[in-house]
Structures are given as structure tokens and as C-alpha cells.
Motif scaffolding. Structure first.
Motif, short mmCIF file in Angstrom:
data_model
loop_
_atom_site.label_atom_id
_atom_site.label_comp_id
_atom_site.label_asym_id
_atom_site.label_seq_id
_atom_site.Cartn_x
_atom_site.Cartn_y
_atom_site.Cartn_z
N MET A 1 -2.78 0.73 21.24
CA MET A 1 -2.69 2.19 21.04
C MET A 1 -3.95 2.88 21.56
O MET A 1 -5.05 2.32 21.51
CB MET A 1 -2.53 2.51 19.55
N ILE A 2 -3.77 4.11 22.03
CA ILE A 2 -4.88 4.95 22.46
C ILE A 2 -5.01 6.12 21.48
O ILE A 2 -4.02 6.81 21.21
CB ILE A 2 -4.68 5.50 23.87
N LEU A 3 -6.21 6.33 20.97
CA LEU A 3 -6.49 7.51 20.15
C LEU A 3 -7.06 8.59 21.06
O LEU A 3 -8.11 8.40 21.68
CB LEU A 3 -7.48 7.18 19.04
N LEU A 4 -6.35 9.72 21.16
CA LEU A 4 -6.75 10.84 22.00
C LEU A 4 -7.27 11.95 21.09
O LEU A 4 -6.61 12.31 20.10
CB LEU A 4 -5.57 11.35 22.81
N ILE A 5 -8.44 12.50 21.41
CA ILE A 5 -9.06 13.51 20.55
C ILE A 5 -9.49 14.71 21.39
O ILE A 5 -10.19 14.56 22.39
CB ILE A 5 -10.29 12.92 19.82
N ASP A 6 -9.05 15.89 20.95
CA ASP A 6 -9.44 17.16 21.56
C ASP A 6 -10.30 17.91 20.56
O ASP A 6 -9.79 18.50 19.60
CB ASP A 6 -8.19 17.97 21.92
N ALA A 7 -11.62 17.85 20.75
CA ALA A 7 -12.56 18.50 19.83
C ALA A 7 -12.88 19.89 20.36
O ALA A 7 -13.71 20.07 21.25
CB ALA A 7 -13.83 17.67 19.71
N GLY A 8 -12.17 20.89 19.83
CA GLY A 8 -12.33 22.26 20.28
C GLY A 8 -13.35 23.01 19.46
O GLY A 8 -14.00 22.46 18.56
N ALA B 1 -5.65 3.23 12.42
CA ALA B 1 -6.20 1.96 12.90
C ALA B 1 -5.60 0.79 12.14
O ALA B 1 -5.29 -0.26 12.73
CB ALA B 1 -7.72 1.97 12.75
N SER B 2 -5.39 0.98 10.84
CA SER B 2 -4.83 -0.09 10.01
C SER B 2 -3.36 -0.34 10.32
O SER B 2 -2.91 -1.49 10.41
CB SER B 2 -5.01 0.26 8.53
N LEU B 3 -2.60 0.73 10.51
CA LEU B 3 -1.15 0.61 10.71
C LEU B 3 -0.78 0.21 12.13
O LEU B 3 0.17 -0.56 12.34
CB LEU B 3 -0.46 1.93 10.36
N HIS B 4 -1.50 0.74 13.11
CA HIS B 4 -1.05 0.62 14.49
C HIS B 4 -1.98 -0.17 15.39
O HIS B 4 -1.55 -0.66 16.44
CB HIS B 4 -0.85 2.02 15.09
#
Length: 247
Positions: free
Chosen positions: A1-8, A48-51
């Protein structure tokens, strides 16, 4: 899985994308204000735990202080994954950065341009992101980012009038507009700021002949109905751009 983050500038938005998933098809997603970092920590630790998360890609336009906070939270949840901090480069994911200094382009705008080109391939596109600021950018059919406009978002326009003009009130940006000309001050302010936003978008579309218009961001549902050009509303366009770039 990839965690994508948009910190605006106001909120941190995130999404979890499975390998091979279509753009915008998230396994999980969410958002929180900068003050709600514990909420993000809980969500990311659970994800992170689930996927299982093997990669993190972050676009941050909110400055170094938020970057430090994000690094701290991610280190607690995902100590073995080093984040990739997305930045504007001369070319990526089929988009050529036409800025005179490519690194000066905001990474959120570059990600949105990548998303716009991916969502409307082989067509010119105007990409609009309506957040704290409203950005309006042009991409050619063959993926050249031409540049664009930046103007205050709806909330900034309204608060600026209320703060700097003694007789004008603060108004809600989600009010219902009357037909025709406004006959009270609140509606006149709302009509003015919506006309300014939609007019800028229409101006960009007229200058970029035949362009598709893709509009995103929290204020998009209020601005889009004012437009006199065809448009498509897309949620979380920066995250979609990060996903396209990560692929």
C-alpha cells in the motif's frame, strides 16, 4: 500500500492506494486540521496495522513546522518507512514543468497538473483547486504545464473584507445566492467573491482554447455552479496527482 498525504495550509488530507488501483480508488482516506494531529496518528497507525504500508508520498505546502510534526507522527506509526517528499521537478509522469524556475512551482500545483493531465489525456486542461487559495493552472494536450493564476480563496476574500472594511460583516461562504442583483450586504459580498472566482476560471478557460475544466477543493461545490463553461468536479486532485506520480 502507498500512503498519500496532501499537507495543505488548513488541512492534511490523506489516502491509501493499493498496488495497481485506479486513480482515486482509495482503500481508505481522511482529513484533519493541523490541530488534529492525534487523529491522523490514530488513523495512520490503524491503516498500517490493517493494510500494511510500504511507501509514503507527501506534498507539503504548509511549511517546515508541519513537516516536523508529520515526520514525528509517521515515525511513531511507520518507523521503517522513509517518506518521499514530493517536489516540483522539470518533468514527471508525462507532465513537463514550464515554470521559468521549475522548483519554484508549488508542489501541490504540480501534483494537480499531473492529475489533470492523467484524467484528461490528449486534451488541454484547466486545473482549478479551491482551497485556502484558489489556483488555476493550464496544461496542454501533450502535457506541458504552462503556468497559471493564484488568488485568495473564498474564505480569505470574505474575511479580508470583514477585517479591513469597518461596515462589512463576516459572511458564510456557503450561503444561497439570490437571483439577479443582491439587495442586502451579505448577499452582495457572497455574490462578489463567487463572481470573482468563477470569472477568473472562465477567463483561464477562454485563454486556453478548447480546454476541459477540472475543479477540486473544499470550495468547489460553491464556485462550480457559477461557471458558464463545462466542468468536472474531482475530489482530492492533489492526492490523485501524487498517486499518478507514484505509479
Amino acid at each position: 500500500m502507498i500512503l498519500l498525504i496532501d499537507a495543505g495550509n488548513t488541512r492534511v488530507k490523506w489516502a491509501l492506494a493499493a498496488p495497481g488501483a485506479q486513480l482515486g480508488a482509495w482503500t481508505a482516506s481522511g482529513a484533519a486540521t493541523h490541530a488534529d494531529m492525534p487523529q491522523l496518528e490514530l488513523a495512520w497507525c490503524e491503516a498500517a496495522s490493517l493494510h500494511g504500508i510500504r511507501r509514503i508520498v507527501i506534498a507539503n505546502v504548509a511549511g517546515n513546522a508541519l513537516r516536523v510534526q508529520l515526520e514525528y507522527v509517521l515515525q511513531r506509526c511507520l518507523p521503517d518507512v522513509t517518506p518521499d517528499w514530493f517536489a516540483s521537478v522539470p518533468a514527471l509522469a508525462g507532465v513537463t514543468n514550464g515554470y521559468s524556475n521549475p522548483a519554484q512551482l508549488g508542489c501541490d500545483r504540480f501534483a494537480a497538473a499531473i492529475a489533470g493531465h492523467a484524467l484528461a489525456p490528449d486534451a488541454p486542461v484547466i486545473v482549478v483547486n479551491c482551497g485556502t487559495a484558489t489556483t488555476i493552472d493550464a496544461v496542454t494536450a501533450d502535457g506541458v504545464f504552462l503556468g497559471g493564476m493564484i488568488l485568495p480563496g473564498l474564505g480569505l476574500m470574505a474575511s479580508s473584507l470583514a477585517r479591513n472594511t469597518a461596515q462589512l460583516p463576516q459572511i458564510a461562504q456557503d450561503g444561497k445566492l439570490p437571483d439577479g442583483f443582491a439587495d442586502n450586504t451579505d448577499d452582495a459580498i457572497l455574490s462578489g467573491i463567487l463572481a470573482a472566482q468563477s470569472g477568473a476560471i472562465e477567463h483561464a478557460c477562454a485563454a486556453h482554447h478548447g480546454a476541459a475544466c477540472i475543479i477540486s477543493g473544499g470550495a468547489a461545490p460553491y464556485i462550480a455552479p457559477m461557471l458558464k463553461v463545462p466542468y468536472r468536479i474531482v475530489e482530492n486532485i492533489v492526492l490523485i496527482g501524487l498517486h499518478a506520480a507514484a505509479n
